[in-house]
Design a protein around this motif. Structure first.
Motif, PDB file in Angstrom:
ATOM      1  N   SER A 164      55.586  28.420  43.010  1.00 55.31           N
ATOM      2  CA  SER A 164      54.906  27.431  42.175  1.00 55.31           C
ATOM      3  C   SER A 164      55.106  26.050  42.789  1.00 55.31           C
TER       4      SER A 164
ATOM      5  N   TYR B 160      51.106  29.462  42.066  1.00 53.45           N
ATOM      6  CA  TYR B 160      50.563  28.561  41.049  1.00 53.45           C
ATOM      7  C   TYR B 160      50.699  27.123  41.531  1.00 53.45           C
TER       8      TYR B 160
ATOM      9  N   VAL C 130      54.861  33.499  37.114  1.00 55.45           N
ATOM     10  CA  VAL C 130      54.866  33.169  38.539  1.00 55.45           C
ATOM     11  C   VAL C 130      56.250  32.649  38.926  1.00 55.45           C
TER      12      VAL C 130
END
Length: 220
Positions: free
Chosen positions: A168, A147, A163
């Motif tokens: 991320s 992400y 996630v």
């Protein structure tokens, strides 16, 4: 058994109106990402979808060979139906893979999500539903989700979507290219490790974003 030398990349790109200010940076970053992935060994196919408001989810191509991917042209418009679009991409990617004989399926499936803003208009999916969906795909099928989020704390928002924090990345809008560079480096590490025979869980431990990559992507 799946093919460890085959990777499928599914990428979901925010095309809401606010992306107009970083359109050229995102286009250049994505094209550089594709060029970098072409240097990696093994077979790789790509699915690309973009989205804006409710009902505006567009699949640009599905399962296209990496060498045939054309330069990106982004068309910013509308709002940000992020949850609905993630739901569409994940379920449609699942159908795409289910149609293959097991021995021809990719040994590595990576889903990338890139946005410059927060969810504001989905009508079909909730945060809880997407979180459950993503966690199920990772737990049962070893998919890897990334992400990339601007104008937010991507680690916090990503956690709400299911996630992992190490996948991320928060980026400044002006550093979209650096975010894509970090994303590509992570994928190259994953692809190489899986091709060498490592399981996905082991491979992802060495592909987390580094402090230097995070700093560069967050630089305004």
């Amino acid at each position: 058994m799946t093919d460890p030398n085959y990777t499928h990349l599914a990428f979901l790109l925010d095309a809401s109106g606010s992306m107009a200010t970083i359109k050229s940076d995102v286009e250049g970053g994505f094209d550089a990402f594709i060029a970098d992935q072409r240097t990696q060994p093994g077979r790789c196919t790509v699915t690309l979808a973009d989205f804006s408001g409710p009902g505006d989810y567009v699949v640009r191509y599905t399962g296209k060979d990496l060498g045939e991917v054309e330069p990106l042209t982004l068309h910013p418009r509308g709002m940000t139906a992020l949850l609905d679009s993630i739901g569409h991409l994940v379920t449609e990617t699942g159908h795409f893979l289910d149609a293959m004989p097991e021995d021809q399926r990719p040994g590595l499936v990576i889903v990338g999500i890139m946005t410059d803003g927060l969810e504001n208009s989905s009508q079909e999916w909730t945060h809880a539903g997407i979180k459950a969906l993503i966690e199920e795909q990772e737990r049962t099928y070893n998919w890897v989700f990334h992400y990339l989020g601007a104008n937010q704390d991507a680690i916090e928002v990503g956690a709400g979507l299911g996630v992992r924090a190490d996948s991320s990345l928060t980026y400044a809008p002006a550093a979209a290219g650096s975010a894509m560079e970090a994303y590509s480096a992570s994928l190259s590490s994953l692809r190489g490790a899986v091709a060498r025979g490592e399981d996905v869980a082991s491979a992802r431990r060495t592909s987390a974003y580094t402090a230097a990559q995070r700093k560069k992507a967050a630089k305004r």
